[in-house]
Design a protein around this motif. Structure first.
Motif, PDB file in Angstrom:
ATOM      1  N   THR A 111      -1.322   1.195   4.601  1.00 19.33           N
ATOM      2  CA  THR A 111      -0.345   1.599   3.601  1.00 19.33           C
ATOM      3  C   THR A 111      -1.062   1.829   2.279  1.00 19.33           C
ATOM      4  O   THR A 111      -2.236   1.470   2.118  1.00 19.33           O
ATOM      5  CB  THR A 111       0.760   0.538   3.437  1.00 19.33           C
ATOM      6  N   ARG A 114      -0.801  -1.552  10.320  1.00 20.63           N
ATOM      7  CA  ARG A 114      -0.804  -0.173   9.821  1.00 20.63           C
ATOM      8  C   ARG A 114      -1.339  -0.107   8.390  1.00 20.63           C
ATOM      9  O   ARG A 114      -1.155  -1.034   7.609  1.00 20.63           O
ATOM     10  CB  ARG A 114       0.603   0.413   9.867  1.00 20.63           C
ATOM     11  N   THR A 155      -4.274  -2.421   4.967  1.00 22.57           N
ATOM     12  CA  THR A 155      -3.266  -2.726   5.973  1.00 22.57           C
ATOM     13  C   THR A 155      -2.212  -3.652   5.374  1.00 22.57           C
ATOM     14  O   THR A 155      -2.453  -4.355   4.387  1.00 22.57           O
ATOM     15  CB  THR A 155      -3.886  -3.415   7.199  1.00 22.57           C
ATOM     16  N   ASP A 203       0.232   5.357   9.532  1.00 26.52           N
ATOM     17  CA  ASP A 203      -0.830   5.044   8.582  1.00 26.52           C
ATOM     18  C   ASP A 203      -0.684   5.991   7.397  1.00 26.52           C
ATOM     19  O   ASP A 203      -0.659   7.218   7.577  1.00 26.52           O
ATOM     20  CB  ASP A 203      -2.211   5.230   9.229  1.00 26.52           C
ATOM     21  N   LEU A 259       5.470   2.517  10.413  1.00 23.87           N
ATOM     22  CA  LEU A 259       4.581   2.505  11.579  1.00 23.87           C
ATOM     23  C   LEU A 259       3.573   3.652  11.541  1.00 23.87           C
ATOM     24  O   LEU A 259       2.793   3.829  12.479  1.00 23.87           O
ATOM     25  CB  LEU A 259       5.397   2.565  12.877  1.00 23.87           C
ATOM     26  N   CYS A 271       3.819  11.872  10.219  1.00 24.47           N
ATOM     27  CA  CYS A 271       2.520  11.252  10.528  1.00 24.47           C
ATOM     28  C   CYS A 271       1.494  12.366  10.721  1.00 24.47           C
ATOM     29  O   CYS A 271       1.788  13.398  11.341  1.00 24.47           O
ATOM     30  CB  CYS A 271       2.636  10.421  11.801  1.00 24.47           C
TER      31      CYS A 271
END
Length: 359
Positions: A198, A196, A233, A280, A278, A107
């Motif tokens: 994607t 989140r 999202t 982004d 979970l 992340c």
């Protein structure tokens, strides 16, 4: 850019969401395209399908007796299997393309670039780092290529790729969500994942990117991700699916959004959820845009609508997990008719997980 003439191309396991499109794209650039497939497939004028398991060393050695200009490898290997094969691949071709995954990235704030930290190098979760989770295995296999004395390889990191027969929702393939909707049962999804960001990319666009990369020798010894320019999202993705289904079925499917503890209690891919879905996921495509303009890629909304409608014209599903279906039915207070479930063992499995208070 240094363009080359490609005469012979081998796609190992190239029949999936990217490979099927790539075979067609490359057939226009090469005199010979050969695709391995575990299932028998009829060859086309410009594409030859060879039935066999490309993970089988005997089969692999036989097909690699012929030298190839390009090998594009879609197979999934264990670390030991890849270590055993890496030199064989690099010795058998001028350009070896290894399909890794953008799941290798940790992340990070802002858009991901190819130099962004990988989970393997930056995670502090010792228990996770001891596993053979997909994102870690792919990163370790990348390291084997980086350490090689040869540089006739290119690493490609696609992210979530959809097609006319692959339509994902979070960690679910279509068998985990779309099948339920078509049977009139509730889609079960994660409230946390839904919010989140994607990035979903049409298989043809990834294939076009790979084709341009392998046709330029300056890509050798390099790593690229090939993804859509825009992110959305998972809630947006779900809304796209629901709108198409409502239009086709005349009724909007129901959805149950679970909190994370409930969702994790029956989903086995906890590391994929925790260390990918979970996060982004937005990407900076500056590097790959030297070879292809990703701004011209199919927008996710129109692409998903087109692919879902195409699938619904002739819906065919792979194996359904009746254990998971039973658990979802239990959460939703729904029931699957036993006549829908093939096989006595699968019926028993469903009944146990649907009605037993012990599981």
């Amino acid at each position: 850019m240094v363009w080359v003439i490609i005469l012979k191309i081998l796609l190992l396991g190239g029949t999936g969401a990217m490979g099927a499109h790539l075979a067609n794209v490359l057939s226009g650039m090469s005199k010979k395209v050969v695709v391995t497939s575990r299932r028998r497939k009829p060859s086309k004028k410009s594409i030859k399908y060879v039935q066999g398991d490309a993970k089988n060393l005997s089969f692999l050695n036989n097909i690699l007796l012929e030298k190839w200009d390009v090998i594009v490898d879609f197979m999934i290997y264990s670390e030991d299997e890849f270590q055993e094969r890496i030199n064989l691949f690099l010795d058998s071709t001028k350009r070896y393309v290894f399909l890794s995954s953008a799941r290798v990235y940790n992340c990070c704030e802002g858009a991901i670039v190819e130099e962004s930290p990988r989970l393997l190098d930056s995670s502090e979760d010792e228990e996770f780092l001891l596993t053979r989770e997909y994102s870690l295995v792919k990163a370790r296999q990348e390291d084997m290529l980086y350490a090689s004395s040869k540089k006739n390889w290119t690493i490609v990191r696609p992210y979530i790729t959809y097609s006319e027969y692959r339509l994902q929702l979070g960690t679910f393939e279509k068998e985990g969500w779309l099948y339920r909707a078509l049977q009139g049962r509730t889609i079960v999804f994660s409230e946390d994942i839904a919010e989140r960001f994607t990035t979903l990319t049409y298989g043809f666009d990834v294939a076009a990117g790979i084709a341009n990369i392998v046709n330029d020798v300056s890509s050798l010894g390099q790593t690229f991700h090939i993804t859509n320019e825009s992110a959305c999202t998972w809630s947006d993705v779900l809304e796209i699916y629901l709108n198409v289904l409502e239009d086709r079925l005349g009724k909007r499917p129901k959805v149950l959004l679970q909190d994370l503890p409930d969702f994790l209690c029956w989903n086995h891919g906890k590391y994929q959820i925790k260390y990918d879905r979970l996060f982004d996921r937005k990407f900076d495509n500056t590097k790959v845009n030297e070879f292809i303009d990703t701004q011209e890629f199919t927008p996710a909304k129109s692409g998903l609508v087109k692919c879902l409608n195409t699938f619904l014209d002739d819906p065919k599903f792979n194996r359904i997990s009746w254990k998971n279906e039973a658990i979802k039915d239990r959460f939703c207070n729904e029931r699957t008719p036993l006549k829908e479930i093939y096989g006595i063992k699968e019926k028993i499995k469903y009944l146990i997980f649907r009605y037993s208070k012990l599981v």
